[in-house]
Design a protein around this motif. Structure first.
Motif, PDB file in Angstrom:
ATOM      1  N   ARG A  27       0.875  -1.219   0.070  1.00 37.30           N
ATOM      2  CA  ARG A  27       0.121   0.168  -0.123  1.00 37.30           C
ATOM      3  C   ARG A  27       0.991   1.326  -0.175  1.00 37.30           C
ATOM      4  NH1 ARG A  27      -5.197  -1.816   1.828  1.00 37.30           N
ATOM      5  NH2 ARG A  27      -5.135  -3.685   3.262  1.00 37.30           N
ATOM      6  N   ASN A  74      -0.231   8.778   5.480  1.00 34.95           N
ATOM      7  CA  ASN A  74      -0.925   8.866   6.812  1.00 34.95           C
ATOM      8  C   ASN A  74      -2.337   8.523   6.740  1.00 34.95           C
ATOM      9  OD1 ASN A  74       0.634   9.587   8.930  1.00 34.95           O
ATOM     10  ND2 ASN A  74       1.281  11.409   7.894  1.00 34.95           N
ATOM     11  N   LYS A  75      -2.996   8.716   5.461  1.00 34.31           N
ATOM     12  CA  LYS A  75      -4.425   8.387   5.419  1.00 34.31           C
ATOM     13  C   LYS A  75      -4.629   6.820   5.412  1.00 34.31           C
ATOM     14  CE  LYS A  75      -7.277   9.791   2.079  1.00 34.31           C
ATOM     15  NZ  LYS A  75      -7.506  10.527   0.812  1.00 34.31           N
ATOM     16  N   LEU A  76      -3.635   6.145   5.082  1.00 32.62           N
ATOM     17  CA  LEU A  76      -3.747   4.615   4.976  1.00 32.62           C
ATOM     18  C   LEU A  76      -4.159   4.042   6.527  1.00 32.62           C
ATOM     19  CD1 LEU A  76      -0.510   3.863   2.824  1.00 32.62           C
ATOM     20  CD2 LEU A  76      -3.040   3.601   2.089  1.00 32.62           C
ATOM     21  N   VAL A  77      -5.111   3.107   6.657  1.00 30.08           N
ATOM     22  CA  VAL A  77      -5.758   2.700   7.579  1.00 30.08           C
ATOM     23  C   VAL A  77      -4.689   2.088   8.651  1.00 30.08           C
ATOM     24  CG1 VAL A  77      -7.384   1.161   8.694  1.00 30.08           C
ATOM     25  CG2 VAL A  77      -8.078   2.862   6.831  1.00 30.08           C
ATOM     26  N   ASP A  78      -3.738   1.230   7.765  1.00 35.08           N
ATOM     27  CA  ASP A  78      -2.711   0.428   8.552  1.00 35.08           C
ATOM     28  C   ASP A  78      -1.477   1.361   9.020  1.00 35.08           C
ATOM     29  OD1 ASP A  78      -3.969  -1.864   8.336  1.00 35.08           O
ATOM     30  OD2 ASP A  78      -3.277  -2.605   6.652  1.00 35.08           O
ATOM     31  N   VAL A  79      -1.479   2.589   8.672  1.00 37.83           N
ATOM     32  CA  VAL A  79      -0.218   3.458   8.962  1.00 37.83           C
ATOM     33  C   VAL A  79      -0.900   4.171  10.338  1.00 37.83           C
ATOM     34  CG1 VAL A  79       1.101   5.190   8.311  1.00 37.83           C
ATOM     35  CG2 VAL A  79       0.483   3.697   6.722  1.00 37.83           C
TER      36      VAL A  79
ATOM     37  N   LYS B 130     -10.671   2.377   0.060  1.00 34.43           N
ATOM     38  CA  LYS B 130     -10.440   3.103   1.426  1.00 34.43           C
ATOM     39  C   LYS B 130      -9.443   2.072   1.994  1.00 34.43           C
ATOM     40  CE  LYS B 130     -12.078   6.057   5.076  1.00 34.43           C
ATOM     41  NZ  LYS B 130     -13.171   6.516   5.531  1.00 34.43           N
ATOM     42  N   HIS B 131      -9.936   0.898   2.025  1.00 33.76           N
ATOM     43  CA  HIS B 131      -9.184   0.074   2.831  1.00 33.76           C
ATOM     44  C   HIS B 131      -9.719  -1.405   2.317  1.00 33.76           C
ATOM     45  CE1 HIS B 131      -6.455  -1.252   5.910  1.00 33.76           C
ATOM     46  NE2 HIS B 131      -7.439  -2.027   6.573  1.00 33.76           N
ATOM     47  N   ILE B 151     -15.226   1.790   8.803  1.00 33.94           N
ATOM     48  CA  ILE B 151     -14.231   2.714   7.894  1.00 33.94           C
ATOM     49  C   ILE B 151     -14.863   3.010   6.857  1.00 33.94           C
ATOM     50  CG2 ILE B 151     -12.271   2.187   6.475  1.00 33.94           C
ATOM     51  CD1 ILE B 151     -11.063   0.218   8.276  1.00 33.94           C
ATOM     52  N   TYR B 186      -6.308   4.440  12.405  1.00 36.21           N
ATOM     53  CA  TYR B 186      -7.486   5.294  11.756  1.00 36.21           C
ATOM     54  C   TYR B 186      -7.952   6.395  12.491  1.00 36.21           C
ATOM     55  CZ  TYR B 186     -11.974   5.624   9.171  1.00 36.21           C
ATOM     56  OH  TYR B 186     -12.809   5.883   8.290  1.00 36.21           O
TER      57      TYR B 186
END
Lengths: 170, 573
Positions: A27, A74-79, B130-131, B151, B186
């Motif tokens: 990602r 930073n927007k990535l959920v896993d970050v 988005k995820h 999410i 998140y």
């Protein structure tokens, strides 16, 4: 460590705390690739808490493009977070292994050079010598420069790892 | 299975029930049989809508989501089923639409071995979701589904993919498996920064020629009432973006319609002359900016967005505030008063009078005429779903939108084929509202198989095909910028759409003469036995104006067809 290029691009050192799961690296890499940034070096390893990994990346590019990349990462959920540590108060180190074809008569000279740089031998045969050196990247570059007159078989560098100075977390 | 265990499929159905899901849109296939089986064995109340194409399923979910504000849910199989869903995910991603897409997957031991119908959809979908999740343990189902819905719908919404290997959905899930979310990275929303709000109030108070640029984000946050109160309190003109239509009534005296490439002349002129532009949930899309570096050069720029990555992405604002549009505007309204804008409002009213949206009332049948009449006959109350192309721009111009969530169109992605299935999804979500679908003959044929879905469920949708036998928008560009060399745009050889409608078991009407518009529209609007279709044989080579050629500044807007030859556009599409 902060290398400014003629065209305004600059080498940046980024650090990211991420979830330790499959796919996270892909990602992040996509965010860079899509915007034409090449990742020059990358170090990924689990943190003390094995649920997270620390990534240290260096990338070359213009600072405004990189700002956007950091926001997207930073927007990535896993970050958990990602920031540009260039010019911050940090410790930066890199490790290199360098293997040279060294005949017995040159061995002493090579080891003397190594001593000057704080490098040490980690493997030795009749024909070859492998040295390990750690330090900041400039020092490693200078050492490679001096080794060039010997016969370098291969070298491998880890890429930078960084940590904030003082008690705060990176 | 022990008493304390349920099947993976059952766990999935339970998880969907917990999220309040009403409909699943999708198509079965080998790797999702355990989930389809659980839909039967659990006797769930969730209704499965069987579509005719996986892309159709995603657009239906999208239409449902835009019409209701709730995530649309898709269930398709692995391999081609999953890849067919990609276009729908990308469409939802570009327009911030909440959606949860479940795809089947090969069994875990076969992953990466080119198994039958194996596709790495997790990898392929990464840039358009988005995820995403690849479920590796059946016991993870409750948590992953809970996270996915959260999410998808929170912060800036978007599609979330859940890829489910068949042996996971066929596996056993403990009843004790936890659904607690674990999302330390998140942060969908932050409270607005008070300092920024005060700076915005200050900038507004100094402005004599402000415009509010209200985007889809304002609709998503449910801020229509707040935006209206804010604009009225200040006496500030408002333009709603193409996707923001309905966030502020387009019939309001302060409304300027929508700006950008095919927006109103008065909105674009207002952007050229304003001294302050305030974006509320608009991402400064390239269709709006014209030439980016010349956009509102002299104006103070304020930007309210829930997504920090939008701040400064296209336009560097003077003041920005990251936060939910409704919260920010509610707070900001407390700190503003009536502005000294009388002259400006009057100046713009003159523009509205002198440069109205218009079309020639003589000659052959025009799309604008059909849409204009449709607007009047439905009192502007219909939920309007469009496809992509010339008809879409004219629908945006002539079907004015006064209410939130009544305008559904593929903006960022520009996905042809969106209209028909999205209208079906919208009607499922809003069974008591009139849903009309406006397509062109090109896009209509990309997804017309979903008419079946409308017929089977007796959905009273009015489908309009604006049939000019061309891919009209591209033809327009070729005419204007490529010396009218038509290439790849001729749709001669279209089937008879009325016969086609009849073959689907629908009522069909042909509309050919301007004099018949009212009569045929009345017939279609009065038709109450399921869906019907109007094939409007419109003028073949009409062009959409105003137009800002791609890459040109807004100042270079063309209000009508120019006599001089135009350069090839430098901007994208």
């Amino acid at each position: 460590m902060n290398q400014m290029m003629a065209n305004g691009t600059q080498t940046h050192t980024l650090s990211a705390l991420v979830a330790n799961k499959p796919g996270v690296l892909a990602r992040i890499a996509q965010v860079f690739a899509r915007r034409g940034f090449n990742i020059d070096s990358l170090v990924v390893s689990p943190t003390r808490d094995g649920n997270f990994s620390r990534m240290t990346m260096t990338a070359l590019g213009d600072p405004s493009g990189l700002d956007q990349i950091i926001k997207q990462v930073n927007k990535l959920v896993d970050v958990i977070h990602c920031s540009d540590l260039t010019d911050q108060n940090i410790v930066v180190k890199e490790l290199m292994l360098i293997k040279m074809r060294i005949e017995a008569e040159l061995r002493t000279e090579v080891l003397q050079v190594a001593e000057h740089f704080g490098a040490r031998s980690v493997d030795l045969t009749d024909e070859s010598l492998t040295m390990m050196i750690t330090g900041n990247s400039d020092k490693l570059d200078a050492y490679v420069e001096l080794c060039k007159k010997y016969n370098i078989i291969e070298l491998v560098r880890t890429g930078k790892v960084v940590m904030a100075r003082g008690p705060k977390e990176t | 299975m022990s008493k304390n265990e349920i099947s993976g499929g059952e766990a999935i159905v339970r998880a969907l029930e917990n999220e309040g899901v009403e409909y699943l849109f999708g198509i079965s296939g080998g790797s999702v049989i355990p989930i389809f089986d659980a839909i039967v064995t659990t006797k769930t109340k969730i209704k499965m809508v069987l579509t005719r194409h996986e892309q159709g399923a995603t657009h239906m979910a999208d239409g449902y989501a835009r019409a209701t504000g709730k995530p649309g849910v898709v269930l398709v199989t692995s391999g081609p089923g999953a890849t067919n869903a990609l276009t729908g995910m990308m469409t939802a991603h570009m327009d911030s639409v909440p959606m949860v897409v479940m795809t089947g997957q090969s069994i875990r031991p076969m992953l990466g071995k080119d198994a039958f119908q194996e596709a790495d959809i997790f990898g392929m979908a990464m840039p358009v979701v988005k995820h995403s999740y690849l479920v590796r343990e059946t016991n993870d189902i409750p948590r992953i589904f809970h996270e996915a819905f959260h999410i998808s719908a929170s912060g800036r919404p978007g599609p979330v993919l859940i890829d489910i290997p068949k042996d996971v959905s066929a596996g056993v899930c403990s009843q004790d498996a936890r659904a607690d979310m674990d999302l330390p990275g998140y942060k969908p929303q932050v409270p607005p920064d008070h300092e920024a709000i005060m700076q915005m109030a200050e900038a507004l108070s100094k402005s004599r020629r402000p415009v509010l640029l209200v985007g889809h984000g304002a609709l998503i946050s449910g801020a229509a009432a707040q935006v209206r109160a804010f604009a009225e309190k200040m006496n500030a003109p408002v333009m709603t973006t193409f996707l923001g239509k309905g966030a502020f009534p387009e019939t309001h005296a302060l409304s300027l319609g929508w700006p950008g490439m095919h927006g109103t002349a008065y909105a674009n002129k207002a952007l050229c002359e304003c001294d302050l532009v305030m974006s509320i949930g608009c991402r400064f899309d390239d269709r709006i900016l014209g030439r980016q570096d010349l956009f509102c050069q002299k104006a103070v720029k304020l930007h309210v967005d829930i997504d920090p990555a939008e701040i400064g992405k296209m336009i560097q604002p003077d003041v920005h505030c990251v936060g939910d549009a409704r919260e920010v505007i509610e707070e900001l309204t407390k700190h503003v008063g009536r502005l000294n804008t009388e002259e400006w409002v009057e100046h713009l009213a003159n523009y509205k009078k002198n440069f109205p949206l218009k079309y020639r009332k003589t000659g052959g049948l025009k799309m604008q005429h059909v849409i204009d009449e449709l607007y009047r006959m439905t009192q502007g109350r219909a939920v309007v779903v469009t496809d992509v192309g010339q008809h879409q721009m004219w629908a945006g111009q002539f079907y004015r939108t006064d209410y939130p969530d009544n305008w559904i169109s593929s903006g960022g992605a520009g996905t042809m084929g969106f209209g028909v299935p999205a209208a079906v999804g919208a009607q499922f979500g809003r069974p008591n509202d009139l849903v009309v679908c406006i397509s062109g003959d090109g896009g209509f044929q990309m997804m017309n198989q979903e008419l079946t879905t409308a017929v089977i469920h007796k959905l009273p949708i009015k489908f309009f095909v604006m049939n000019n036998h061309y891919l009209g928008m591209v033809r327009q560009w070729q005419e204007l910028f490529y010396e009218d060399r038509k290439s790849g745009v001729d749709l001669e050889g279209n089937p008879d759409f009325v016969k086609m409608a009849e073959a689907y078991g629908m009522k069909g009407f042909n509309l050919k003469r301007p004099g018949d518009v009212k009569r045929i529209l009345k017939k279609a609007l009065d038709y109450n036995e399921g869906p019907c279709l109007v094939n409007a044989e419109v003028e073949k080579t009409d062009n959409v104006f105003p137009m800002v050629p791609a890459g040109k500044p807004l100042e270079d807007m063309l209000i009508a067809r120019p006599r001089h030859k135009l350069d090839k556009p430098t901007g994208s599409t």
